[in-house]
Enzyme design. Structure first.
Site, PDB file in Angstrom:
ATOM      1  N   HIS A  80      27.749 -40.571  -1.805  1.00 55.21           N
ATOM      2  CA  HIS A  80      27.143 -41.548  -2.703  1.00 55.21           C
ATOM      3  C   HIS A  80      27.250 -41.112  -4.168  1.00 55.21           C
ATOM      4  CE1 HIS A  80      25.720 -43.828   0.686  1.00 55.21           C
ATOM      5  NE2 HIS A  80      25.274 -42.698   1.227  1.00 55.21           N
ATOM      6  N   ASN A  95      -1.932   2.379   5.692  1.00 53.03           N
ATOM      7  CA  ASN A  95      -1.063   1.221   5.417  1.00 53.03           C
ATOM      8  C   ASN A  95      -0.847   0.513   6.743  1.00 53.03           C
ATOM      9  OD1 ASN A  95      -0.740   2.353   2.954  1.00 53.03           O
ATOM     10  ND2 ASN A  95       1.417   2.896   3.218  1.00 53.03           N
ATOM     11  N   GLY A  96      -0.894  -0.805   6.741  1.00 54.72           N
ATOM     12  CA  GLY A  96      -0.601  -1.542   7.973  1.00 54.72           C
ATOM     13  C   GLY A  96      -1.724  -2.507   8.299  1.00 54.72           C
ATOM     14  N   GLU A 154      17.995 -24.044  -1.363  1.00 57.35           N
ATOM     15  CA  GLU A 154      17.618 -22.660  -1.666  1.00 57.35           C
ATOM     16  C   GLU A 154      18.861 -21.798  -1.917  1.00 57.35           C
ATOM     17  OE1 GLU A 154      15.110 -21.282  -2.608  1.00 57.35           O
ATOM     18  OE2 GLU A 154      15.313 -19.149  -2.180  1.00 57.35           O
ATOM     19  N   LYS A 197       9.348 -13.115 -12.979  1.00 55.32           N
ATOM     20  CA  LYS A 197       8.913 -13.122 -11.579  1.00 55.32           C
ATOM     21  C   LYS A 197       7.756 -14.095 -11.387  1.00 55.32           C
ATOM     22  CE  LYS A 197       8.954 -11.793  -7.330  1.00 55.32           C
ATOM     23  NZ  LYS A 197      10.007 -12.448  -6.517  1.00 55.32           N
ATOM     24  N   LYS A 245      19.441 -19.821  -5.358  1.00 53.78           N
ATOM     25  CA  LYS A 245      19.666 -18.366  -5.410  1.00 53.78           C
ATOM     26  C   LYS A 245      20.933 -18.057  -6.185  1.00 53.78           C
ATOM     27  CE  LYS A 245      16.695 -17.010  -4.672  1.00 53.78           C
ATOM     28  NZ  LYS A 245      15.407 -17.420  -4.198  1.00 53.78           N
ATOM     29  N   GLU A 266      20.556 -18.749  -9.944  1.00 47.19           N
ATOM     30  CA  GLU A 266      19.588 -17.849 -10.553  1.00 47.19           C
ATOM     31  C   GLU A 266      20.181 -16.474 -10.864  1.00 47.19           C
ATOM     32  OE1 GLU A 266      16.387 -17.323  -7.783  1.00 47.19           O
ATOM     33  OE2 GLU A 266      14.953 -16.789  -9.339  1.00 47.19           O
ATOM     34  N   ARG A 316       5.680  -0.411  -6.411  1.00 48.75           N
ATOM     35  CA  ARG A 316       5.582  -1.245  -5.208  1.00 48.75           C
ATOM     36  C   ARG A 316       4.469  -2.296  -5.332  1.00 48.75           C
ATOM     37  NH1 ARG A 316       6.827   2.019  -0.295  1.00 48.75           N
ATOM     38  NH2 ARG A 316       4.847   1.329   0.513  1.00 48.75           N
ATOM     39  N   CYS A 362       0.833  -1.196   0.000  1.00 46.50           N
ATOM     40  CA  CYS A 362       0.000   0.000   0.000  1.00 46.50           C
ATOM     41  C   CYS A 362       0.872   1.252   0.000  1.00 46.50           C
ATOM     42  CB  CYS A 362      -0.875   0.039   1.246  1.00 46.50           C
ATOM     43  SG  CYS A 362      -1.909  -1.396   1.429  1.00 46.50           S
ATOM     44  N   TRP A 396      -2.704  -2.578  -1.579  1.00 51.13           N
ATOM     45  CA  TRP A 396      -2.270  -3.930  -1.911  1.00 51.13           C
ATOM     46  C   TRP A 396      -2.981  -4.815  -0.910  1.00 51.13           C
ATOM     47  CZ3 TRP A 396       1.130  -8.006  -0.308  1.00 51.13           C
ATOM     48  CH2 TRP A 396       1.498  -8.849  -1.361  1.00 51.13           C
TER      49      TRP A 396
HETATM   50  C1  AGP Z   1      12.730 -17.936  -6.898  1.00 43.25           C
HETATM   51  O1  AGP Z   1      13.850 -17.160  -6.679  1.00 43.25           O
HETATM   52  C2  AGP Z   1      12.390 -18.131  -8.294  1.00 43.25           C
HETATM   53  N1  AGP Z   1      12.215 -16.914  -8.964  1.00 43.25           N
HETATM   54  C3  AGP Z   1      11.370 -19.215  -8.623  1.00 43.25           C
HETATM   55  O2  AGP Z   1      11.947 -20.435  -8.301  1.00 43.25           O
HETATM   56  C4  AGP Z   1       9.980 -19.143  -7.931  1.00 43.25           C
HETATM   57  O3  AGP Z   1      10.116 -19.433  -6.583  1.00 43.25           O
HETATM   58  C5  AGP Z   1       9.036 -20.126  -8.614  1.00 43.25           C
HETATM   59  O4  AGP Z   1       8.848 -19.750  -9.958  1.00 43.25           O
HETATM   60  C6  AGP Z   1       7.719 -20.246  -7.917  1.00 43.25           C
HETATM   61  O5  AGP Z   1       7.049 -19.031  -7.896  1.00 43.25           O
HETATM   62  P1  AGP Z   1       5.792 -18.808  -6.944  1.00 43.25           P
HETATM   63  O6  AGP Z   1       6.258 -18.905  -5.542  1.00 43.25           O
HETATM   64  O7  AGP Z   1       5.294 -17.446  -7.306  1.00 43.25           O
HETATM   65  O8  AGP Z   1       4.804 -19.881  -7.256  1.00 43.25           O
END
Ligand code: AGP
Length: 604
Positions: free
Chosen positions: A500, A96-97, A477, A599, A481, A484, A27, A2, A72
């Site tokens: 293994h 907001n909040g 993860e 995204k 990261k 990516e 945002r 927001c 939002w």
């Molecule tokens: C995360 O850094 C990635 N961009 C990607 O793995 C993401 O988590 C995945 O596409 C799932 O997206 P979601 O959480 O919006 O479903």
């Protein structure tokens, strides 16, 4: 997230409010509205969708004082009715909040005859200000806000005079000082076109704009002296709050986002988790035979932690499935299964398709997502929102840690319903959960150590992240990261599995990040560290602050504060995120928009 803006001056308020709101568009938001004081009283317009939508519906509004908002959605769907401003009699508010004691205030105000038209918590703020208004808006706002528990940056306008009054607690608010005109906004970006002289408000401070005047008060209505600052950032830097990338900004927001995910959901008194959005009864939770988590990418990694939590705490057999695989796997499911799709965006096609599929088996469904009103939230029975605020960087960071928090909350909720966790244990865990934001801040304050290690290994072609038990998902993860955003090949591995096969790849050229916080598998992890050290790998350990042993076996240690063994994954996540970020930055990668990635992945 927001956004709020306000203006009092000599110019027409409407174009200024709209322009300022547009500067907050980056945002993310799903509805918008303004209230402007005209000679006929308050003129309030709002609509779902974009600001351009709102703009196209506006008549010619004449007035030099007003407030505006981009919403939002968190509580209540993204509809026109739920959009701000909300009005009570002669007063309008944008906010907001989150109002934590909303229900209590709602009941109280309702019994006094106040009518509620929206599903939002904000409406109580309008009614409270109206209840206390006797000609002094500052006094009414203070009296009203004294009744409120939760977070707010809120701006009020009353049709009696050309004045905007705004206040804050735990949500950003800045005032802008112009020439014969003044502003307020939730974000300095909204103001930079008009002024670079700004005053940041602290919690429990009020600002009043009227005529050319700007005054600051505390909650005792005593004047407060504030420092005016001059903003040198350009608009692009301001959008990122001065950080070079959204990803770094979002990593730094985690002390707040984790707090927001927890807010209003912990009752330390009885050690209970309050998730009113979960409609499964205690009886139904007891009858669950299985949980299936479906997700992709980072959300899948969060789901893997969920398996440890649901099995370890609540004793419910849990499987975690990659959405795109699960859909075509002829799953064995029935009505005793709870399916938990996890998706930051709520629009990931693979997860949505898998969710639609499981519904045909009669499973119960409960989504964990960050965005209100998305396709996923419409497909399921229950939604637990992560409340992390919009995430702009393609790499998920703050939404990941908020997903972890949501899973802790659900696991404790289920464990208590199934009588698998006593009050003492749940109380201790909830206290530790509450301490996490402060601990995340400690890690962020110590980021130079992580930067140094990232630079040291940034030329590596391959990286390994090792973890066991609860830290295994974070090893995955960390590797995801790094891949990516830095394009370095990285593998996340369960440390015990290395011997293994993948141990053949280990050499002096493959840095190993070992997630080795205290817990059940700590000793085993030390053995795995020795295995890779013996093959010449440089080892960077992530360990707790009280660990005096680990430095004997590794090349460098990044420390995280001491917490409950179950909660280390939240802290180690922040470290691996920073490590990936600084590595990518050292390599000059386009961090916020990595090549080939989006995204929100809305295709299967
Ligand atoms: C995360 O850094 C990635 N961009 C990607 O793995 C993401 O988590 C995945 O596409 C799932 O997206 P979601 O959480 O919006 O479903």
């Amino acid at each position: 997230m927001c956004g709020i803006v306000g203006y009092v001056g000599k110019k027409e308020a409407t174009p200024i409010l709209l322009d300022a709101l547009k500067r907050l568009e980056y945002r993310g938001y799903d509805s918008a509205g303004i209230a402007v004081l005209t000679d006929k009283g308050l003129s309030v317009y709002k609509t779902e969708g974009k600001i351009s939508n709102l703009e196209s519906k506006l008549p010619d509004i004449k007035g030099t004082c007003g407030i505006g908002h981009t919403r939002w959605a968190t509580q209540g769907a993204p509809t026109t009715i739920n959009a701000h401003p909300h009005v009570s009699g002669n007063i309008a508010v944008v906010h907001n909040g989150i109002i934590e004691n909303y229900q209590e205030l709602y009941d109280e105000l309702k019994s006094e005859g106040y009518e509620f038209v929206s599903e939002t918590d904000t409406e109580v703020l309008a009614h409270l200000a109206h209840r206390y208004y006797k000609g002094n808006l500052v006094a009414a706002v203070i009296e009203g806000l004294k009744k409120v528990k939760g977070s707010y940056a809120a701006a009020f306008i009353c049709e009696d005079s050309e004045q905007v009054v705004a206040a804050r607690k735990d949500s950003p608010l800045v005032a802008g000082i112009g020439n014969g005109e003044n502003f307020i906004a939730s974000d300095v970006t909204a103001l930079l076109k008009y002024t670079r002289k700004v005053v940041y408000l602290h919690d429990f401070e009020i600002v009043s704009l009227s005529g050319g005047n700007i005054e600051f008060f505390n909650f005792e209505e005593k004047p407060v002296k504030k420092k005016t600052e001059s903003i040198e950032w350009n608009i692009e830097a301001a959008e990122k709050s001065g950080y070079p990338h959204f990803m770094l900004k979002e990593i730094h927001e985690q002390a707040i986002s984790v707090h927001d995910t927890l807010m209003g959901r912990l009752s330390e008194l009885g050690g209970d988790v309050m998730l009113s959005e979960v409609t499964l009864t205690r009886e139904e939770i007891r009858e669950l035979e299985r949980i299936v988590i479906i997700a992709c990418g980072t959300s899948y990694n969060a789901g893997l932690l969920g398996k440890y939590l649901f099995e370890g705490l609540a004793g419910i057999h849990t499987d975690v499935e990659i959405s795109s695989e699960f859909r075509y796997a002829n799953p064995v499911l029935d009505e005793t299964t709870l399916v938990i799709p996890i998706s930051q965006s709520g629009e990931t096609a693979d997860t949505i398709a898998a969710t639609k599929e499981v519904k045909t088996y009669g499973c119960r469904t409960l989504a964990i997502t960050n965005v209100v009103g998305t396709t996923l939230s419409r497909e399921v029975e229950n939604v637990v929102y992560t409340m992390a605020g919009p995430e702009i960087g393609v790499a998920a960071t703050k939404t990941f840690t908020s997903q972890l928090i949501a899973l802790y909350l659900l696991a404790v909720h289920f464990a208590k319903a199934r009588k698998r966790m006593d009050v003492d244990r749940s109380k201790r865990l909830l206290v530790s959960l509450k301490q996490l934001p402060g601990m995340i801040q400690q890690i962020l304050n110590n980021k130079e150590t992580i930067l140094k290690q990232a630079k040291r290994f940034s030329n590596a072609r391959d990286y390994f992240f090792l973890g066991r038990s609860l830290n295994f998902p974070i090893a995955l993860e960390g590797a995801l990261k790094l891949k990516e955003i830095s394009y370095i090949h990285a593998e996340g591995y369960a440390a015990g599995e290395l011997k293994h096969g993948p141990l053949a790849l280990i050499s002096k050229d493959t840095p190993v990040v070992a997630l080795a916080t205290r817990g059940l598998t700590y000793d085993k992890m030390l053995n795995n560290i020795k295995e890779v050290k013996a093959r010449g790998s440089p080892v960077l350990a992530i360990a707790s602050m009280d660990d005096t042993e680990i430095s004997k076996y590794v090349d460098a240690v990044i420390r995280v504060p001491v917490t409950d063994e179950l909660l280390y994954p939240v802290l180690t996540s922040v470290v691996v995120q920073l490590l990936a970020y600084y590595t990518a930055d050292a390599l000059g990668c386009p961090i916020d928009k990595p090549r080939n990635l989006a995204k929100s992945v809305t295709v299967e």
